[in-house]
Each structure stands twice: as C-alpha cells, then as structure tokens.
Design an enzyme around this catalytic site. Structure first.
Site, short mmCIF file in Angstrom:
data_model
loop_
_atom_site.label_atom_id
_atom_site.label_comp_id
_atom_site.label_asym_id
_atom_site.label_seq_id
_atom_site.Cartn_x
_atom_site.Cartn_y
_atom_site.Cartn_z
N LYS A 48 24.20 27.47 5.60
CA LYS A 48 25.18 26.48 6.03
C LYS A 48 24.68 25.10 5.63
O LYS A 48 23.95 24.45 6.36
CB LYS A 48 25.38 26.55 7.53
N SER A 51 21.87 25.37 9.04
CA SER A 51 22.09 23.93 9.00
C SER A 51 20.77 23.16 9.07
O SER A 51 19.92 23.31 8.21
CB SER A 51 23.05 23.53 10.13
#
Length: 464
Positions: free
Chosen positions: A397, A372
C-alpha cells in the site's frame, strides 16, 4: 499524505511529508532532514487503526487554503454552494498525482458540473462533489463529510469506537473490501479476524462495491453495541465465518517493548556474547509513536542487548512522519524513503545523523498486514542494510493521500504521490519482500509470549 515544508530550509520531518499544504509544495529534489520541532505538524497525518479506513493518509488533517485563484469562472453569479464545489475541484486540480486526471479534461468537467448539476442545497453540492471525484476512478480520492473527517482525525489521535478492523480494497477489479490488519487486542482480532480476510457483509449489508467510508460507518457505532461481520479467507469464498463483535472504544498503545533473556542460540545473531534480545512491538503509527519508540530504543540500547527484534506485523500504517522518525532512530545516514508523483521523484527523506542505535543486529518481523507507513519503515531498513526483514511479503500500500479541509468542515482526501524505497522500488501493490521467509505466526505478539518462544526449542532462526 505528504506535504512537507520548506525544503530549502532545514527540516521537515518526514513521515507523511509535512505539511505545507500539498497544494503549495514545490518540487524539491534535495535531501531534507527534520527536527523535533517539526514533529507536531506531522501529527495530523495518515490513517490509523481501529476501523481506520485504509487510506494511507499522509496528512490526515491538514488544512489547506483552497483559493479560487484566477481560473475563469462562468459569467453568471456563483452561489455559495458552487463555491464549495469549486473548493473541492481546486483541491484536486492542485494536488492530484495523475495530471491527466484519468484522461479527463478537469477544466471542462468543472464547467460541465457547474452548469448541469443542481447545487441549491448542501446535500446536492456534496453529491456533485462525489460525482466529480468518481470520474478519477481512484477509490482513495474521496469526499469526506464533516462527521467522517472528524472520525478520521479521532483515528489519528489514537482512539475510536469500533471493532478493531483496518480495511482497504483488495487491489483487484472486484472492489472486495478486505482486512488490512486487525488492531492488536481489538474485538475482531480476539474473534479470529486476520489480515487479508475478505469482508462479505456487515449486519446483513453486502459491502462489495461500497466505499471504504460506507463500510467504516457500518462497522462503527456506540460502545458496547453489537455488530455481525461475515468474512472469509482470501481465495475461499465458500468458507465464510460469522463474527459476533462488541464495539469498544479504546486508546491504542502504539509501542510495547521488553528484554528477553536466556534466548535460544537459534534466535540470536551469530557470535552473540549475550543471550538477550530486545523486542519492540510497533502496533501503529499515531501521534504517540515517536516518543514511545524513542524511549524503547534508548532503554534497550543502554542494556546492551545482543540483538533487536522490531515487530511490525499487522501494523497497517498511520502517520507517515512517525514511520520516518522511527527509521531515523535506527539508521544514521542515507536515504530512507522517496516520494514520487507523475513528474518523478519530488522529495527524498534521509537519515539525520541522530540515530539512537544504528549498530545492534536487527531483524524486522513483517506479514501481509504490514502496510503503508510500516512498509516505508521496512523498506528503509532493508535497503539501507540496517536489518533483515523476516516473515512474508507485505501488503503493498504505497499511495499517499492528503486531506484538504473545505470551508464548511468537510474535506477531500486526495491521492498526491506514492512511496518508493531508497532503491527506487514502488511499494504500491508490490510490497516489501522478506530476506528471511518465516511463518508470520511463529511468534506471538504479547511480551510474555514472545520471550517464552524465543527461549524455547521452538525458537525460530531470525538472523539468517
């Protein structure tokens, strides 16, 4: 998570795009820089670690005014429970990344649910909202009851009671729940949990197919209480391990750093005049990360170290704005991250010319637990050629969620966009590939241990 703020004016800070209710964000293709004043608005964004559900939230606590607008409603009177349902429907209608809504007529679904779903009690309304969101077949667009929304906010503030596991789905069709990253120093990490491990049961409850929030509820609990977690390494379902864990309430220290002296020549940049490396460990991106990272890079820059080692292994992300802020400390110019939705590139976050150190040789340590906001940082540093990425491919992600507050204290996490690196690489399910292949466990993460290895014959070649 990304909502940014007036793109036409100067700044918006970036990680997690800012917050202007995502619903009100207009397409902006011009580059936007951010100011320190914008930082506080970014702090409520994206997920966090100790049992942080791996949402990759970009605006984790953004309050969005969800008006009903002029959309035609059924002729009969609308009850207060139906109004709450309509708030959730409108949040997705305005912000969802897939404007085909998984091939469904979103307006027709609204009418169908209002007519056929019972909404006489709050529990029934919540159930109707969950059913509506399930149609999207998106595990990250989820309904958050008030208690779950409050827990999410506690996570982005830096502390939560749990076992120190950040979880997500494996990306396959089986809906396995996997460890995104074990929080450094947490109960699970100490017991041997690793990024990529598949969770089988929690206190005897099988978790495959459960929502991340349900699994999170199983893992969380009172401080000092016990929980049993059965898991296995990826691809080895017959070789399970049972961890007996004690839940703890902790405050996450996002940044630690030190100067390693007498570093072995193999670990130094070519032609280094000093045997010193600055080591910075970023464990997570929470509301304290920006200030702590600024202090670390400022002090190491003053020391004139020969090189920097930025360690984001097992950093599962957190506040998107903090990730961009750290990139701006190290990159003086150029694009850092692109935000794309179904219409293409909508926002570009760039360096602001106020870097702390844009010249000292840099290596970034990553592994499969790097996800992320951490991948945003790694991608920015790689594509800008600011530093080498060493380790293994990151998690992948790259979806962005924003959390929309509903009027009763509940909320809806909505997938609103996806990250791309400056070179246009879609991070989701792909990750960031390393420039230098390196055993991700060759270096410890504690300050004393990393300096000991860097000064020994076992020191890895970091700078190529």
């Amino acid at each position: 998570m990304h909502s940014r703020t007036n793109c036409l004016q100067t700044s918006v800070r970036a990680p997690q795009p800012h917050f202007r209710p995502f619903t009100a964000v207009k397409t902006c293709r011009q580059r936007c820089s951010t100011t320190a004043a914008a930082a506080k608005r970014d702090q409520a964004q994206e997920q966090q670690p100790w049992i942080q559900v791996g949402l990759g939230l970009a605006a984790a606590a953004t309050a969005v005014a969800v008006g009903l607008g002029a959309a035609a409603l059924p002729a009969q009177a609308v009850t207060s429970e139906q109004l709450l349902f309509l708030e959730a429907w409108r949040a997705v209608d305005r912000a969802y990344v897939d404007k085909s809504f998984n091939g469904q007529s979103w307006f027709k679904l609204r009418e169908t649910y209002l007519k056929k779903e019972p909404m006489d009690r709050r529990a029934q309304t919540y159930d109707a909202i969950r059913k509506l969101l399930a149609v999207l077949d998106d595990p990250f667009t989820r309904f958050l009851e008030p208690s779950r929304l409050a827990a999410l906010r506690r996570g982005t503030a830096g502390s939560v009671t749990g076992v120190g596991l950040e979880i997500t789905y494996d990306g396959g069709s089986g809906k396995d729940v996997v460890v995104l990253t074990p929080a450094p120093g947490g109960p699970a990490e100490k017991a041997g949990a690793r990024a990529g491990d598949v969770i089988v049961t929690v206190d005897g409850t099988a978790v495959k197919g459960l929502s991340l929030y349900d699994v999170s509820d199983l893992l969380q609990g009172e401080a000092d209480s016990q929980v049993e977690v059965v898991l296995h390494a990826p691809g080895a379902p017959s070789n399970t391990r049972t961890l007996q864990l004690t839940r703890q309430k902790v405050t996450i220290n996002p940044v630690t750093f030190t100067t390693c002296s007498n570093v072995a020549a193999a670990a130094l940049p070519p032609g280094a005049a000093k045997q010193q490396l600055g080591y910075v460990r970023l464990a997570t991106f929470n509301s304290n990360t920006t200030a702590a990272a600024q202090q670390a890079f400022t002090e190491l820059s003053k020391q004139g170290v020969a090189g920097l080692v930025l360690d984001i292994r097992n950093n599962g992300g957190g506040l998107f704005p903090a990730g961009v802020n750290v990139a701006r400390m190290l990159v003086d110019r150029g694009d850092l991250v692109l935000i794309a939705d179904s219409q293409g590139i909508r926002d570009i976050y760039s360096a602001d010319g106020n870097s702390i150190d844009s010249a000292t040789p840099l290596v970034v340590l990553v592994n499969r637990g790097t996800a992320s906001a951490s991948e945003v940082l790694a991608g920015a540093l790689k594509d800008s050629k600011r530093g080498l990425i060493a380790g293994e491919r990151t998690f992948g992600k790259g979806l962005i969620q924003t959390v929309v507050d509903l009027s009763d204290g509940s909320g809806v996490a909505v997938t609103v966009a996806r990250y791309q690196t400056p070179a246009g690489v879609d991070i989701n399910k792909i990750g960031v590939s390393p420039d230098v292949q390196l055993d991700p466990e060759v270096l410890p993460t504690d300050l004393e241990g990393v300096c000991r290895v860097l000064g020994s014959d076992a020191a890895p070649r970091l700078f190529g």
